[in-house]
Enzyme design. Structure first.
Site, short mmCIF file in Angstrom:
data_model
loop_
_atom_site.label_atom_id
_atom_site.label_comp_id
_atom_site.label_asym_id
_atom_site.label_seq_id
_atom_site.Cartn_x
_atom_site.Cartn_y
_atom_site.Cartn_z
N ARG A 54 30.93 -31.42 -24.48
CA ARG A 54 31.46 -30.78 -25.70
C ARG A 54 30.32 -30.08 -26.46
O ARG A 54 30.50 -29.03 -27.04
CB ARG A 54 32.14 -31.82 -26.61
CG ARG A 54 32.57 -31.21 -27.91
CD ARG A 54 33.53 -32.03 -28.77
NE ARG A 54 33.58 -33.44 -28.56
CZ ARG A 54 32.70 -34.34 -29.03
NH1 ARG A 54 31.68 -33.94 -29.75
NH2 ARG A 54 32.86 -35.61 -28.78
N TYR A 106 45.14 -8.53 -34.74
CA TYR A 106 45.96 -9.25 -33.75
C TYR A 106 46.90 -10.22 -34.50
O TYR A 106 46.49 -10.90 -35.44
CB TYR A 106 45.03 -9.99 -32.79
CG TYR A 106 45.74 -11.03 -31.94
CD1 TYR A 106 46.86 -10.70 -31.19
CD2 TYR A 106 45.29 -12.36 -31.91
CE1 TYR A 106 47.52 -11.66 -30.43
CE2 TYR A 106 45.93 -13.31 -31.15
CZ TYR A 106 47.05 -12.96 -30.41
OH TYR A 106 47.70 -13.91 -29.67
N ASP A 178 35.56 -8.15 -34.92
CA ASP A 178 36.23 -8.53 -33.68
C ASP A 178 36.14 -7.33 -32.74
O ASP A 178 36.78 -6.30 -32.95
CB ASP A 178 37.69 -8.91 -33.98
CG ASP A 178 38.43 -9.42 -32.75
OD1 ASP A 178 38.05 -9.03 -31.62
OD2 ASP A 178 39.40 -10.17 -32.90
N LYS A 203 39.94 -11.30 -22.52
CA LYS A 203 40.27 -9.90 -22.25
C LYS A 203 39.23 -9.24 -21.34
O LYS A 203 39.00 -9.73 -20.24
CB LYS A 203 40.44 -9.19 -23.59
CG LYS A 203 41.29 -9.96 -24.61
CD LYS A 203 42.71 -10.15 -24.09
CE LYS A 203 43.69 -10.74 -25.06
NZ LYS A 203 43.51 -12.08 -25.54
O1 P1T Z 1 44.00 -15.30 -27.05
P1 P1T Z 1 42.64 -15.66 -27.58
O2 P1T Z 1 41.57 -15.73 -26.54
O3 P1T Z 1 42.66 -16.86 -28.47
O4 P1T Z 1 42.15 -14.42 -28.48
C1 P1T Z 1 42.78 -14.06 -29.68
C2 P1T Z 1 42.52 -12.61 -29.99
C3 P1T Z 1 41.53 -12.28 -30.90
N1 P1T Z 1 41.26 -11.00 -31.20
C4 P1T Z 1 41.94 -9.98 -30.64
C5 P1T Z 1 41.61 -8.57 -31.01
C6 P1T Z 1 42.95 -10.24 -29.71
O5 P1T Z 1 43.60 -9.20 -29.16
C7 P1T Z 1 43.26 -11.59 -29.38
C8 P1T Z 1 44.37 -11.93 -28.43
N2 P1T Z 1 45.26 -10.90 -28.21
C9 P1T Z 1 46.38 -10.95 -27.39
C10 P1T Z 1 46.74 -12.04 -26.70
C11 P1T Z 1 47.17 -9.71 -27.31
O6 P1T Z 1 48.01 -9.55 -26.41
O7 P1T Z 1 46.95 -8.83 -28.17
#
Ligand code: P1T
Length: 388
Positions: A54, A106, A178, A203
């Protein structure tokens, strides 16, 4: 984290070699997956830098070295998801802080801020592309944090990061960017004045739609320590196997981003001429309202396209259920093309009124353009257009 000679090398070299050194013990060219929860100590407190996964894990450490280098950062922290990286920042600022956030982020970020952290902090959502409005809002409220997504999800609005950071500095407001949509290949917000860069590594960074992961990159050692203590105390650390998968995927980030962009540019230009399309939003198009800012602060325009179909939600549903190569799914940034309907899917947590106020209407479709053959992708869209 120590800067090495490798940090001076080109991006395409760093994705492969920073954190990608052969295993010292065996010479294995691929890093081992340290699939362990704990580490043996020779006497209490005497260990080799690793106590418990962790807290730290050698596979995760490699990934942290790599992504810190890619964002020109001194420190980085790899988390179990993009949202858990966001959570750590929210816990790192004093309770009762004011956070100014872009009005188009998002949907999960919006939900986290408005349904979880709204009992701890105050959130103000503004259109951060309007620098005068942003300056006024920063002056009026003693904000601890300015939260930017640029380009935004899903409207691809672009904030002038350099200007936003300069005005935030005047009010001692820290800036988080972000950078998920651009990846470190096309944009490096720390170089533009930001304090923390955040990625959903789910992503582009991983790129293969098989991992959930997040990352924070920053230069401030004290803030890094604070975030690490929070991660260790709360527990959203990425598993060694997932870190290993990201280390594997990241090697091709440079060539993937070029391929995503090449395809997206062609598709955006084609969509812009299509009679069944009301409007296309892509930062690489001259028609994009912040195209000149995009050219200035980004090294490319990415693989995300948003377009408005002529017609209602029924037509959108027909279109979305007809495409075949574009898979109807949430997420983005993988090698395969995805398509989705933000109002129903990724941004359903925004009330309809809020969505419409920012222009996120029911005829908006979002594409994550993959790296398949572009003519095949265009044919797939054309077949679906013919059905509506
Ligand atoms: O899904 P996660 O790894 O927790 O990330 C969240 C997140 C944060 N910032 C941006 C700009 C994002 O697009 C996302 C997650 N977005 C999607 C799942 C989507 O389909 O837009």
């Amino acid at each position: 984290m120590k800067k090495t000679d490798r940090d001076q090398m080109d991006f395409a070299t760093r994705v492969i070699h920073v954190g990608g050194e052969p295993d010292k013990e065996t010479g294995a060219i691929m890093p081992p997956i340290y699939q362990t929860s704990t580490y043996v100590q020779s006497s209490p407190g005497k260990h080799k830098g690793y106590e418990y996964t962790r807290s730290h894990n050698p596979t995760r450490t490699r990934l942290e070295e790599c992504i810190a280098s890619l964002e020109n950062a001194k420190h980085s922290l790899v988390t179990a998801s993009g949202l858990s990286a966001e959570m750590l920042i929210m816990h790192a600022i004093p309770a009762g802080s004011t956070v100014i956030c872009g009005d188009d982020v998002y949907g999960g970020t919006y939900r986290l801020f408005t349904t979880v952290f709204n009992s701890i902090h105050n959130f103000i959502f503004v259109n951060t592309t309007d620098i005068k409005l942003l300056e006024k809002t920063l002056k009026e409220h003693k904000a601890a944090l300015l939260w930017l997504e640029s380009p935004t999800n899903p409207l691809l609005k672009i904030t002038d990061i350099t200007k936003a950071c300069a005005i935030a500095k005047k009010t001692k407001t820290k800036v988080v960017v972000d950078n998920t949509f651009m990846s470190p290949y096309f944009q490096n917000p720390l170089d533009l004045g930001a304090d923390i860069v955040l990625h959903s590594m789910t992503k582009y960074i991983n790129g293969h739609s098989d991992v959930i992961g997040g990352a924070l990159m920053l230069n401030d050692a004290d803030m890094y320590k604070k975030l690490w203590v929070l991660q260790n105390s709360i527990g959203p650390s990425q598993s060694p196997f997932d870190s290993w998968l990201v280390l594997r995927g990241i090697k091709t980030l440079a060539i993937r981003m070029e391929a995503h962009q090449k395809n997206a540019m062609k598709i955006a230009a084609w969509l812009e001429k299509h009679p069944k399309v009301e409007r296309v939003v892509y930062p690489g198009l001259k028609s994009h309202p912040q195209h000149s800012i995009a050219k200035k602060q980004m090294k490319g325009f990415g693989g995300m396209i948003t377009f408005f179909l002529k017609g209602d939600i029924k037509k959108c549903n027909k279109f979305l259920s007809t495409v075949k190569l574009f898979s109807l799914a949430e997420s983005l940034g993988g090698v395969e093309s995805l398509i989705e309907h933000p109002a129903i899917m990724t941004h359903a947590s925004l009330p309809k009124k809020t969505r419409e106020a920012i222009g996120l209407t029911d005829n908006l479709i979002r594409l994550s353009v993959g790296i398949e053959n572009v003519e095949d992708l265009i044919n797939d869209l054309e077949v679906a257009f013919a059905k509506v």
